[in-house]
Design a protein around this motif. Structure first.
Motif, PDB file in Angstrom:
ATOM      1  N   CYS A 360       0.836  -1.204   0.000  1.00  0.00           N
ATOM      2  CA  CYS A 360       0.000   0.000   0.000  1.00  0.00           C
ATOM      3  C   CYS A 360       0.869   1.253   0.000  1.00  0.00           C
ATOM      4  N   VAL A 361       0.549   2.185  -0.884  1.00  0.00           N
ATOM      5  CA  VAL A 361       1.174   3.503  -0.866  1.00  0.00           C
ATOM      6  C   VAL A 361       0.056   4.538  -0.823  1.00  0.00           C
ATOM      7  N   GLY A 362       0.275   5.618  -0.081  1.00  0.00           N
ATOM      8  CA  GLY A 362      -0.776   6.614   0.065  1.00  0.00           C
ATOM      9  C   GLY A 362      -0.260   8.032   0.177  1.00  0.00           C
ATOM     10  N   ALA A 363      -0.893   8.946  -0.555  1.00  0.00           N
ATOM     11  CA  ALA A 363      -0.686  10.377  -0.353  1.00  0.00           C
ATOM     12  C   ALA A 363      -1.573  10.775   0.813  1.00  0.00           C
ATOM     13  N   SER A 364      -0.969  11.278   1.914  1.00  0.00           N
ATOM     14  CA  SER A 364      -1.695  11.292   3.187  1.00  0.00           C
ATOM     15  C   SER A 364      -1.642  12.609   3.941  1.00  0.00           C
ATOM     16  N   ALA A 365      -2.662  12.787   4.777  1.00  0.00           N
ATOM     17  CA  ALA A 365      -2.722  13.825   5.805  1.00  0.00           C
ATOM     18  C   ALA A 365      -3.267  13.130   7.042  1.00  0.00           C
ATOM     19  N   MET A 366      -2.424  12.385   7.733  1.00  0.00           N
ATOM     20  CA  MET A 366      -2.851  11.531   8.831  1.00  0.00           C
ATOM     21  C   MET A 366      -2.305  11.988  10.183  1.00  0.00           C
ATOM     22  N   LEU A 367      -1.063  12.402  10.225  1.00  0.00           N
ATOM     23  CA  LEU A 367      -0.510  12.914  11.477  1.00  0.00           C
ATOM     24  C   LEU A 367      -0.915  14.364  11.707  1.00  0.00           C
ATOM     25  N   LYS A 368      -1.027  15.105  10.624  1.00  0.00           N
ATOM     26  CA  LYS A 368      -1.387  16.524  10.701  1.00  0.00           C
ATOM     27  C   LYS A 368      -2.508  16.802   9.699  1.00  0.00           C
ATOM     28  N   PRO A 369      -3.756  16.973  10.168  1.00  0.00           N
ATOM     29  CA  PRO A 369      -4.871  17.253   9.257  1.00  0.00           C
ATOM     30  C   PRO A 369      -4.668  18.549   8.489  1.00  0.00           C
ATOM     31  N   ILE A 370      -5.299  18.640   7.334  1.00  0.00           N
ATOM     32  CA  ILE A 370      -5.271  19.853   6.525  1.00  0.00           C
ATOM     33  C   ILE A 370      -6.389  20.776   6.999  1.00  0.00           C
ATOM     34  N   MET A 371      -6.066  22.031   7.208  1.00  0.00           N
ATOM     35  CA  MET A 371      -7.033  23.013   7.707  1.00  0.00           C
ATOM     36  C   MET A 371      -7.514  23.901   6.570  1.00  0.00           C
ATOM     37  N   LEU A 372      -8.824  23.977   6.394  1.00  0.00           N
ATOM     38  CA  LEU A 372      -9.430  24.869   5.413  1.00  0.00           C
ATOM     39  C   LEU A 372     -10.234  25.932   6.146  1.00  0.00           C
ATOM     40  N   ARG A 373      -9.902  27.178   5.917  1.00  0.00           N
ATOM     41  CA  ARG A 373     -10.672  28.281   6.483  1.00  0.00           C
ATOM     42  C   ARG A 373     -11.956  28.472   5.669  1.00  0.00           C
ATOM     43  N   PRO A 374     -12.898  29.266   6.171  1.00  0.00           N
ATOM     44  CA  PRO A 374     -14.134  29.517   5.413  1.00  0.00           C
ATOM     45  C   PRO A 374     -13.832  30.030   4.004  1.00  0.00           C
ATOM     46  N   GLY A 375     -14.407  29.397   3.006  1.00  0.00           N
ATOM     47  CA  GLY A 375     -14.199  29.815   1.623  1.00  0.00           C
ATOM     48  C   GLY A 375     -12.987  29.216   0.953  1.00  0.00           C
ATOM     49  N   ASP A 376     -12.205  28.390   1.666  1.00  0.00           N
ATOM     50  CA  ASP A 376     -10.993  27.816   1.082  1.00  0.00           C
ATOM     51  C   ASP A 376     -11.304  26.672   0.124  1.00  0.00           C
ATOM     52  N   VAL A 377     -10.414  26.516  -0.870  1.00  0.00           N
ATOM     53  CA  VAL A 377     -10.425  25.363  -1.775  1.00  0.00           C
ATOM     54  C   VAL A 377      -9.049  24.723  -1.716  1.00  0.00           C
ATOM     55  N   TRP A 378      -9.004  23.438  -1.378  1.00  0.00           N
ATOM     56  CA  TRP A 378      -7.728  22.716  -1.292  1.00  0.00           C
ATOM     57  C   TRP A 378      -7.665  21.648  -2.368  1.00  0.00           C
ATOM     58  N   LYS A 379      -6.468  21.430  -2.937  1.00  0.00           N
ATOM     59  CA  LYS A 379      -6.289  20.447  -4.002  1.00  0.00           C
ATOM     60  C   LYS A 379      -5.122  19.529  -3.684  1.00  0.00           C
ATOM     61  N   GLY A 380      -5.270  18.256  -3.981  1.00  0.00           N
ATOM     62  CA  GLY A 380      -4.181  17.304  -3.787  1.00  0.00           C
ATOM     63  C   GLY A 380      -4.509  15.997  -4.452  1.00  0.00           C
ATOM     64  N   GLY A 381      -3.489  15.164  -4.654  1.00  0.00           N
ATOM     65  CA  GLY A 381      -3.759  13.895  -5.319  1.00  0.00           C
ATOM     66  C   GLY A 381      -2.567  12.968  -5.362  1.00  0.00           C
ATOM     67  N   GLN A 382      -2.793  11.815  -5.953  1.00  0.00           N
ATOM     68  CA  GLN A 382      -1.765  10.789  -6.118  1.00  0.00           C
ATOM     69  C   GLN A 382      -1.773  10.305  -7.544  1.00  0.00           C
ATOM     70  N   GLN A 383      -0.569  10.004  -8.059  1.00  0.00           N
ATOM     71  CA  GLN A 383      -0.440   9.449  -9.398  1.00  0.00           C
ATOM     72  C   GLN A 383       0.415   8.191  -9.362  1.00  0.00           C
ATOM     73  N   LEU A 384       0.001   7.189 -10.136  1.00  0.00           N
ATOM     74  CA  LEU A 384       0.799   5.990 -10.370  1.00  0.00           C
ATOM     75  C   LEU A 384       1.316   6.063 -11.792  1.00  0.00           C
ATOM     76  N   HIS A 385       2.626   6.181 -11.923  1.00  0.00           N
ATOM     77  CA  HIS A 385       3.263   6.341 -13.233  1.00  0.00           C
ATOM     78  C   HIS A 385       3.943   5.035 -13.647  1.00  0.00           C
ATOM     79  N   ASN A 386       3.710   4.624 -14.854  1.00  0.00           N
ATOM     80  CA  ASN A 386       4.312   3.404 -15.402  1.00  0.00           C
ATOM     81  C   ASN A 386       5.550   3.752 -16.217  1.00  0.00           C
TER      82      ASN A 386
END
Length: 389
Positions: A360-386
């Motif tokens: 298992c591999v994971g792009a994570s926010a587990m030890l420190k959560p991501i904080m979004l203030r009112p009106g915020d938009v957050w972006k993130g992701g994971q890619q598997l490249h061959n």
């Protein structure tokens, strides 16, 4: 207007990407993801409603209607036991299979140098509690968001749009929202000729701040963990912790028995948001003690994954490689918007090419959560490249 397909997730060229959420301006109009290759026109979006409550059986999906609406994009639809299976296929032979409304990617077959394709994701089917088939593994998002003890997890995804063409790329956009707490999460799955990616866009329409915790988790199929190596993590700080739990994560029985507390994003945020400080402190203490936290620094540039391990790397590079000497292939796992990397191995005590032959591999926010203030938009992701072209 033609749409180019130059991936910003290229292992050789990675632009700077900030995890700081952007601000919503008056009304929300989703922009292109910071690392999405294709562009899409939001004016053409159509929403196809499904059941909005996880405890209520999903409403039937009109597969014939989807086939007619989205023809020409390289996606076909099939009804299997009340779930809709969307199959994405490119002309070079690469394919990905996505289940609706769960949002689980059950298969990614990558085009190889020899002209054939190889399955890179590990998925199992077993009997569920009610006797129906239960699917685990693959690529999925395990997230919860909330504040003040009120927690919501996206589990029911609505098809929003499909774009691209089989000669270049295919992009499927899903939406899950909590209209009461005014939170929206978009999941954008993109199949390119040499990669598959899962990207999240989280919008906080509330008047108060929002915390987001969890991981995008990929189960990579392997011959055996003993023949697999993680390359590129030397010098990265890490914490040992219990395995992540979600509806789709595969956890061997011995791991469940040895860990009194399996990490869950919903339980974690509930503990952080407990209004009674004693309850929150007790929950955090139990979490730390049961997981036997151990901090360290990775000193192996070619780390063999034969031993059982469940680990969060807090300073890992945005790209690293898993090499499988048994199957003679490799996968480059990349992440954007996430500071943490989750890595889990069930160990090599199981049979080769069996139910527990995965990493298992994971792009994570587990030890420190991501904080979004009112009106915020957050972006993130994971890619598997061959890289095996």
């Amino acid at each position: 207007m033609s749409m180019g397909c130059s991936s910003l997730f290229s292992p050789n060229s990675l632009p700077n990407f900030t995890t700081r959420p952007s601000r919503l301006q008056i009304s929300y109009q989703p922009n292109n993801l910071a690392f999405s290759s294709p562009q899409y026109d939001t004016a053409k979006k159509k929403v196809f409603p499904l059941a909005s409550v996880a405890s209520i059986p999903y409403q039937p999906i009109n597969v014939d209607y989807l086939e007619e609406e989205f023809s020409g994009h390289g996606v076909t639809f099939e009804d299997i036991d009340g779930s809709c299976v969307a199959k994405m296929g490119l002309e070079n032979g690469s394919t990905a299979t996505l289940m609706l409304p769960s949002g689980l990617i059950t298969s990614y077959k990558a085009h190889m140098w020899h002209g054939g394709t190889v399955e890179l994701l590990h998925t199992i089917v077993s009997e569920g509690k009610d006797g129906t088939p239960a699917i685990q593994g693959g690529l999925s998002s395990a997230f919860s968001c909330g504040s003040d003890g009120e927690v919501w997890s996206p589990c029911n995804w609505t098809l929003h749009d499909i774009s691209g063409k089989p000669q270049e790329f295919i992009q499927v956009e899903l939406i899950s929202s909590d209209t009461v707490d005014m939170v929206e999460i978009r999941c954008i799955v993109t199949l390119n000729e040499a990669s598959v990616s899962s990207e999240l866009v989280v919008s906080n329409f509330r008047s108060s701040s929002l915390q987001l915790a969890g991981s995008i988790i990929s189960h990579l199929t392997v011959s055996t963990p003993e023949a697999n190596y993680a390359v590129g993590l030397e010098g990265s700080d890490f914490f040992n912790m219990s395995p992540v739990s979600s509806n789709f994560v595969i956890i061997p029985p011995e791991n469940s028995e040895q860990n009194k507390f399996i990490w869950s994003p919903m339980r974690f945020l509930s503990a952080l948001g407990a209004r009674n400080e004693k309850v929150a402190d007790a929950a955090h203490s139990s979490f730390s003690e049961s997981d036997e936290y151990m901090q360290g620094e990775e000193n192996d540039s070619y780390k063999q994954l034969k031993e059982k391990m469940s680990r969060i790397y807090t300073s890992a590079p945005t790209n690293f490689t898993i090499i499988d000497r048994g199957r003679r292939n490799s996968v480059v796992a990349g992440r954007k918007g996430f500071d943490e990397l989750y890595l889990f191995s069930p160990g090599s005590s199981h049979e080769f090419y069996s139910k527990y032959s995965y990493i298992c591999v994971g792009a994570s926010a587990m030890l420190k959560p991501i904080m979004l203030r009112p009106g915020d938009v957050w972006k993130g992701g994971q890619q598997l490249h061959n890289p095996n072209l």
